[in-house]
Design an enzyme around this catalytic site. Sequence first.
Site, PDB file in Angstrom:
ATOM      1  N   CYS A  11       0.874  -1.183   0.000  1.00 54.61           N
ATOM      2  CA  CYS A  11       0.000   0.000   0.000  1.00 54.61           C
ATOM      3  C   CYS A  11       0.909   1.230   0.000  1.00 54.61           C
ATOM      4  CB  CYS A  11      -0.977  -0.032   1.175  1.00 54.61           C
ATOM      5  SG  CYS A  11      -0.204  -0.051   2.810  1.00 54.61           S
ATOM      6  N   ARG A  17      -3.344  -0.665   5.360  1.00 49.28           N
ATOM      7  CA  ARG A  17      -3.945  -1.709   4.525  1.00 49.28           C
ATOM      8  C   ARG A  17      -3.058  -2.936   4.335  1.00 49.28           C
ATOM      9  NH1 ARG A  17      -5.107   2.375  -0.241  1.00 49.28           N
ATOM     10  NH2 ARG A  17      -3.151   3.144   0.658  1.00 49.28           N
ATOM     11  N   ASP A 128      -7.916   4.099   1.095  1.00 50.70           N
ATOM     12  CA  ASP A 128      -6.975   4.518   2.128  1.00 50.70           C
ATOM     13  C   ASP A 128      -7.772   4.976   3.359  1.00 50.70           C
ATOM     14  OD1 ASP A 128      -5.138   5.813   3.680  1.00 50.70           O
ATOM     15  OD2 ASP A 128      -4.296   7.008   2.056  1.00 50.70           O
TER      16      ASP A 128
HETATM   17  P1  4NP Z   1      -1.739   2.774   4.158  1.00 46.54           P
HETATM   18  O1  4NP Z   1      -2.349   4.126   4.783  1.00 46.54           O
HETATM   19  O2  4NP Z   1      -1.202   3.148   2.791  1.00 46.54           O
HETATM   20  O3  4NP Z   1      -2.901   1.864   4.076  1.00 46.54           O
HETATM   21  O4  4NP Z   1      -0.646   2.332   5.109  1.00 46.54           O
HETATM   22  C1  4NP Z   1      -1.642   5.325   4.849  1.00 46.54           C
HETATM   23  C2  4NP Z   1      -0.727   5.535   5.836  1.00 46.54           C
HETATM   24  C3  4NP Z   1      -0.033   6.715   5.908  1.00 46.54           C
HETATM   25  C4  4NP Z   1      -0.251   7.707   4.971  1.00 46.54           C
HETATM   26  C5  4NP Z   1      -1.164   7.487   3.966  1.00 46.54           C
HETATM   27  C6  4NP Z   1      -1.848   6.297   3.902  1.00 46.54           C
HETATM   28  N1  4NP Z   1       0.433   8.928   5.063  1.00 46.54           N
HETATM   29  O5  4NP Z   1       0.186   9.803   4.238  1.00 46.54           O
HETATM   30  O6  4NP Z   1       1.290   9.103   5.929  1.00 46.54           O
END
Ligand code: 4NP
Length: 156
Positions: A11, A17, A128
């Site tokens: 992800c 995710r 997300d």
């Molecule tokens: P992930 O969620 O991609 O599902 O781990 C996110 C975690 C952090 C960020 C964006 C999405 N961020 O911008 O820091």
Amino acid sequence: MGDKKKILFVCLGNICRSPAAEGILRSMAEQRGVGKMLEIDSAGTYGGHAGNLPDSRMREAALRRGYRLEHRSRRIVSSDFDNFDLILTMDDSNYEKVCRMAPDPESLQKVERMTDYCVHFDVDHVPDPYYEGRDGFEYVLDILEDACANLLGKIG
Ligand code: 4NP
């Protein structure tokens, strides 16, 4: 090369995710007695959370369903294309970034969308949840459980 099927979930941050997908698939595989046949890991296209445990909201939501998430965030690296058989991305942005990193056509063929394994959810990406409320995390887990159950049926 061993007989294990090696699966990498990807992800953006590798704190919501993809570590959830990793924990769910590992738990389902162990419950079905095929845990030793799989090697499961996760990574992010963004390395800003490297070394961190999953987001506490995701850890808590996952634990309520019996999944203990202890992965440490890391960024995807080019050797992942050699080390894994299947690389499953959560949304179009991850998919495109990972495809662009693939060093050769064989590696590119390993990259697929997680939602292509969904049976019950008619979705084309795992949203997300980072800026969402509690429902967003539950919805992500619902989609991932659907995809993991079907994935395991195909590979386990
Ligand atoms: P992930 O969620 O991609 O599902 O781990 C996110 C975690 C952090 C960020 C964006 C999405 N961020 O911008 O820091």
